[in-house]
Design an enzyme around this catalytic site. Structure first.
Site, PDB file in Angstrom:
ATOM      1  N   ASN A 197     -25.953 -28.147   3.074  1.00 48.59           N
ATOM      2  CA  ASN A 197     -26.584 -26.884   3.457  1.00 48.59           C
ATOM      3  C   ASN A 197     -26.070 -25.676   2.686  1.00 48.59           C
ATOM      4  O   ASN A 197     -26.437 -24.540   2.986  1.00 48.59           O
ATOM      5  CB  ASN A 197     -26.435 -26.638   4.968  1.00 48.59           C
ATOM      6  CG  ASN A 197     -24.974 -26.577   5.403  1.00 48.59           C
ATOM      7  OD1 ASN A 197     -24.076 -26.777   4.585  1.00 48.59           O
ATOM      8  ND2 ASN A 197     -24.751 -26.304   6.679  1.00 48.59           N
ATOM      9  N   CYS A 198     -25.237 -25.907   1.688  1.00 44.87           N
ATOM     10  CA  CYS A 198     -24.741 -24.816   0.837  1.00 44.87           C
ATOM     11  C   CYS A 198     -25.865 -24.376  -0.100  1.00 44.87           C
ATOM     12  O   CYS A 198     -26.486 -25.200  -0.785  1.00 44.87           O
ATOM     13  CB  CYS A 198     -23.537 -25.286   0.034  1.00 44.87           C
ATOM     14  SG  CYS A 198     -23.005 -24.144  -1.259  1.00 44.87           S
ATOM     15  N   ASP A 199     -26.151 -23.083  -0.133  1.00 46.31           N
ATOM     16  CA  ASP A 199     -27.255 -22.576  -0.956  1.00 46.31           C
ATOM     17  C   ASP A 199     -27.074 -22.914  -2.431  1.00 46.31           C
ATOM     18  O   ASP A 199     -28.038 -23.275  -3.122  1.00 46.31           O
ATOM     19  CB  ASP A 199     -27.381 -21.058  -0.790  1.00 46.31           C
ATOM     20  CG  ASP A 199     -27.950 -20.673   0.570  1.00 46.31           C
ATOM     21  OD1 ASP A 199     -28.564 -21.548   1.211  1.00 46.31           O
ATOM     22  OD2 ASP A 199     -27.770 -19.509   0.977  1.00 46.31           O
ATOM     23  N   LYS A 215     -27.818 -26.509  -3.005  1.00 47.91           N
ATOM     24  CA  LYS A 215     -29.269 -26.711  -2.957  1.00 47.91           C
ATOM     25  C   LYS A 215     -29.918 -26.330  -4.288  1.00 47.91           C
ATOM     26  O   LYS A 215     -30.788 -27.036  -4.797  1.00 47.91           O
ATOM     27  CB  LYS A 215     -29.875 -25.880  -1.831  1.00 47.91           C
ATOM     28  CG  LYS A 215     -29.547 -26.371  -0.424  1.00 47.91           C
ATOM     29  CD  LYS A 215     -30.182 -25.445   0.611  1.00 47.91           C
ATOM     30  CE  LYS A 215     -29.862 -25.887   2.030  1.00 47.91           C
ATOM     31  NZ  LYS A 215     -30.425 -24.965   3.046  1.00 47.91           N
TER      32      LYS A 215
END
Length: 232
Positions: free
Chosen positions: A9-11, A14
């Site tokens: 879920n780390c931008d 991603k």
């Protein structure tokens, strides 16, 4: 195979995963939360990129650590202990490329460069070192050629010297496309300096005393050291 390490879920992770997918790159994802940080890989990362690069001391997880823990991180060993206990302090993503190169973080241009090196190994490998070596030889040629131009008053020696200059710089530029700039330039200068000094002694009667020879040997050692210390 490329392995990308991080948190789903780390931008930034991603973005990196999307970039790889969009460019048709096969990779394996290793999630820290479910799979943890592999200790053998962690040791390799610390040795390769350094703990200062690997530990994200500007991130939310780092700021959430108590002051004593943050103050204890002063070297690779202390950073290792903290990372194993709190994997989220690792700057993400960590990518181990197919050639073994380790990168930390995501920048599209850096990923594109690594992918180019991976797809065209010769660009970042032995071929570019050979090109750099030839560029150094041309540097020797124009440096010695300057002596024979008589201040650029003799036509053909002047033409040959200028052509050697152009060839040397063009080849240096090609080599610098994937070799580190500082390393490539230093090696180029080193080859030119040693070659010119040797030919100066052999052709032009320059002094060949022990001090000069030892100094040239030190330059050669430096050039070899730069080559060995530069990742493939």
């Amino acid at each position: 195979m490329i392995t990308l390490y991080g948190i789903p879920n780390c931008d930034t992770v991603k973005k990196a995963r999307t970039w790889l997918t969009d460019h048709g790159v096969d990779y394996t994802f290793h999630g820290f939360k479910k799979q943890g940080v592999p200790e053998a890989q962690l040791d390799h990362w610390l040795a390769t990129v350094g703990w200062e690069t690997l530990v994200n001391r500007k991130g939310t997880m780092w700021r959430g650590l108590d002051e004593a823990t943050k103050a204890s991180v002063v070297d690779a060993a202390s950073a290792r202990a903290v990372v194993l206990g709190a994997p989220s302090v690792v700057k993400r993503p960590v990518v181990v490329w197919a050639d073994g190169t380790v990168t930390v973080g995501f920048k599209p241009e850096a990923f594109a460069e690594r992918l180019a090196c991976q797809n065209n190994p010769a660009e970042g490998g032995p071929m570019n070192w050979l090109i750099l070596f030839v560029a150094g030889l041309f540097e020797v040629a124009w440096a010695i050629g300057l002596k024979y131009t008589d201040g650029f008053t003799r036509l053909w020696p002047s033409v040959g010297t200028v052509l050697a200059m152009v060839a040397s710089v063009v080849l240096l530029g090609i080599a610098m496309k994937t070799l580190p700039v500082g390393t490539a330039y230093a090696v180029w200068v080193g080859i030119g300096a040693v070659g010119t000094a040797i030919l100066g002694m052999a052709l032009l009667g320059d002094a060949a005393n022990a001090g000069r020879i030892v100094s040239l040997a030190l330059i050669v050692a430096g050039v070899v050291g730069l080559k060995l210390a530069t990742p493939a």
